[in-house]
Design an enzyme around this catalytic site. Sequence first.
Site, PDB file in Angstrom:
ATOM      1  CB  CYS A 111      -0.931   0.002   1.201  1.00 48.78           C
ATOM      2  SG  CYS A 111      -1.855  -1.516   1.344  1.00 48.78           S
ATOM      3  CG  HIS A 163      -3.043   3.034   2.453  1.00 46.02           C
ATOM      4  ND1 HIS A 163      -3.749   2.824   1.286  1.00 46.02           N
ATOM      5  CD2 HIS A 163      -3.117   1.871   3.162  1.00 46.02           C
ATOM      6  CE1 HIS A 163      -4.229   1.590   1.292  1.00 46.02           C
ATOM      7  NE2 HIS A 163      -3.856   0.994   2.414  1.00 46.02           N
ATOM      8  CG  ASN A 196      -6.832  -1.090   1.693  1.00 46.64           C
ATOM      9  OD1 ASN A 196      -6.116  -0.706   0.776  1.00 46.64           O
ATOM     10  ND2 ASN A 196      -6.344  -1.583   2.817  1.00 46.64           N
TER      11      ASN A 196
HETATM   12  O1  UT7 Z   1      -3.614  -1.615   3.838  1.00 45.23           O
HETATM   13  C1  UT7 Z   1      -3.416  -2.214   5.093  1.00 45.23           C
HETATM   14  C2  UT7 Z   1      -4.320  -3.410   5.130  1.00 45.23           C
HETATM   15  N1  UT7 Z   1      -4.824  -3.781   6.412  1.00 45.23           N
HETATM   16  C3  UT7 Z   1      -5.620  -3.021   7.169  1.00 45.23           C
HETATM   17  O2  UT7 Z   1      -5.896  -1.892   6.885  1.00 45.23           O
HETATM   18  C4  UT7 Z   1      -6.200  -3.671   8.381  1.00 45.23           C
HETATM   19  C5  UT7 Z   1      -6.305  -2.729   9.537  1.00 45.23           C
HETATM   20  N2  UT7 Z   1      -7.275  -3.236  10.502  1.00 45.23           N
HETATM   21  C6  UT7 Z   1      -8.575  -2.948  10.411  1.00 45.23           C
HETATM   22  O3  UT7 Z   1      -9.013  -2.217   9.549  1.00 45.23           O
HETATM   23  C7  UT7 Z   1      -9.484  -3.530  11.477  1.00 45.23           C
HETATM   24  O4  UT7 Z   1      -8.705  -4.302  12.381  1.00 45.23           O
HETATM   25  C8  UT7 Z   1     -10.604  -4.426  10.866  1.00 45.23           C
HETATM   26  C9  UT7 Z   1     -11.632  -3.541  10.172  1.00 45.23           C
HETATM   27  C10 UT7 Z   1     -10.018  -5.433   9.873  1.00 45.23           C
HETATM   28  C11 UT7 Z   1     -11.324  -5.195  11.960  1.00 45.23           C
HETATM   29  O5  UT7 Z   1     -11.837  -4.299  12.941  1.00 45.23           O
HETATM   30  P1  UT7 Z   1     -11.565  -4.581  14.506  1.00 45.23           P
HETATM   31  O6  UT7 Z   1     -12.268  -3.514  15.242  1.00 45.23           O
HETATM   32  O7  UT7 Z   1     -10.080  -4.686  14.694  1.00 45.23           O
HETATM   33  O8  UT7 Z   1     -12.306  -5.954  14.738  1.00 45.23           O
HETATM   34  P2  UT7 Z   1     -11.720  -7.369  15.229  1.00 45.23           P
HETATM   35  O9  UT7 Z   1     -10.909  -8.020  14.155  1.00 45.23           O
HETATM   36  O10 UT7 Z   1     -11.090  -7.223  16.575  1.00 45.23           O
HETATM   37  O11 UT7 Z   1     -13.070  -8.195  15.396  1.00 45.23           O
HETATM   38  C12 UT7 Z   1     -14.076  -7.825  16.359  1.00 45.23           C
HETATM   39  C13 UT7 Z   1     -15.251  -8.752  16.189  1.00 45.23           C
HETATM   40  C14 UT7 Z   1     -14.873 -10.232  16.154  1.00 45.23           C
HETATM   41  O12 UT7 Z   1     -15.899 -10.958  16.785  1.00 45.23           O
HETATM   42  P3  UT7 Z   1     -15.751 -11.457  18.328  1.00 45.23           P
HETATM   43  O13 UT7 Z   1     -14.504 -12.282  18.327  1.00 45.23           O
HETATM   44  O14 UT7 Z   1     -15.621 -10.180  19.123  1.00 45.23           O
HETATM   45  O15 UT7 Z   1     -17.008 -12.215  18.544  1.00 45.23           O
HETATM   46  C15 UT7 Z   1     -14.879 -10.565  14.682  1.00 45.23           C
HETATM   47  O16 UT7 Z   1     -15.136 -11.930  14.434  1.00 45.23           O
HETATM   48  O17 UT7 Z   1     -15.905  -8.493  14.930  1.00 45.23           O
HETATM   49  C16 UT7 Z   1     -16.018  -9.717  14.198  1.00 45.23           C
HETATM   50  N3  UT7 Z   1     -15.948  -9.417  12.774  1.00 45.23           N
HETATM   51  C17 UT7 Z   1     -17.011  -9.063  12.032  1.00 45.23           C
HETATM   52  N4  UT7 Z   1     -18.318  -8.906  12.343  1.00 45.23           N
HETATM   53  C18 UT7 Z   1     -19.155  -8.506  11.357  1.00 45.23           C
HETATM   54  C19 UT7 Z   1     -14.839  -9.415  11.981  1.00 45.23           C
HETATM   55  N5  UT7 Z   1     -15.193  -9.063  10.728  1.00 45.23           N
HETATM   56  C20 UT7 Z   1     -16.530  -8.838  10.731  1.00 45.23           C
HETATM   57  C21 UT7 Z   1     -17.448  -8.447   9.751  1.00 45.23           C
HETATM   58  N6  UT7 Z   1     -18.750  -8.296  10.094  1.00 45.23           N
HETATM   59  N7  UT7 Z   1     -17.084  -8.206   8.469  1.00 45.23           N
END
Ligand code: UT7
Length: 332
Positions: free
Chosen positions: A116, A253, A283
């Site tokens: 990125c 980004h 993204n």
């Molecule tokens: O260019 C660089 C590329 N990478 C990135 O930019 C990634 C940067 N990170 C992020 O953008 C965030 O970490 C995410 C958007 C990917 C995830 O958000 P988060 O607030 O860090 O959520 P999390 O991964 O900690 O998940 C929280 C909960 C989990 O459920 P439990 O374990 O609390 O029951 C996940 O299973 O949200 C759940 N979850 C979802 N729920 C609904 C994960 N993805 C989804 C989804 N819809 N799409």
Amino acid sequence: MTQLAHARITAIGSYVPERILTNDDLEKMVDTNDEWIVQRTGIKQRHIAAEDEFTSHLCIQAVEQLQNRYHVALNDVDLIVVATTTPDYSFPTVSCRIQQHFGMEQAGAIDLNATCAGFTYGLHLANGLIAAGLHRKILVVAGETMSKITDYSDRNTCILFGDGAGAVLVERDLEASWFEAFTLGTNGEGGIHVYRSGLAEQMDGTPLIGNGKIVQNGREVFKWAVRTVSSGIEQLLQQAVLSLEDIDWFVPHSANLRMIESICEKSGMPLAKTLQSVQDMGNTSSASIPLALEAAVREGRLKLGDRVMLYGFGGGLTHAGLILRWGISKEI
Ligand code: UT7
């Protein structure tokens, strides 16, 4: 910065595929919903390439827009730099395909993969090569078909990514200095991966996960990005002997709107100064910064002489930031 010659951005173009994937569409594919996606990422929709549409097609469209819009000659371009993590083939590279399409007979061609951060690395190279007197006219293109490496059964990643391309022309200018500061850095431990089938196991016994698609530790990448970009902003300002008030536009980004808000909060950068493409395009990896810049030019927000800070960061983990004065003088 002491320079022999100066580099200046003189033209910009972009392209996104026609097909749009909305949050409602994703609700039908995985266990997710619009509210979760908007709240955690700010993303409302993304553009997705057709099955027979690849990164070089998107890049060629972006260069065509640049050429038609500014009526620039491309036959004397002496280097094409393409930033991509999703090339059509291992080789011929995307830059070679662009060279062939436009018949740029004097141009060298190279692809770079800084994920990125690819566009800002591309500008770093272009500026350095022009300043050293080695090149005069460089096409820097960033294009991605992230949809081709996204697992649409994994809700952790499939909501994030989109496809698109952006292109700028960087030319020698003997009068004024346009690029004012650069910073680069790397933390090579990864955080986000695309393993190549067969190779990871052979190399160090790492089991193949993701089956050639993106896998990531989203939370860790988020934290690293906020920490790294905030301190990078400080370094850039120090290097250019500027303060936050001197920056007209901040273009990080576009990975996630929440991440951009956190970077602004930690660094003191006003959110109102940010240009982003994440809400409507998701993204798009290396393409996200030129997509945001092109939209701002089209909307008449970004003007000749504006001081802009760009900051790319992502897989690797790697990052590159810079401060420049916007150099395009022609209206569109
Ligand atoms: O260019 C660089 C590329 N990478 C990135 O930019 C990634 C940067 N990170 C992020 O953008 C965030 O970490 C995410 C958007 C990917 C995830 O958000 P988060 O607030 O860090 O959520 P999390 O991964 O900690 O998940 C929280 C909960 C989990 O459920 P439990 O374990 O609390 O029951 C996940 O299973 O949200 C759940 N979850 C979802 N729920 C609904 C994960 N993805 C989804 C989804 N819809 N799409």
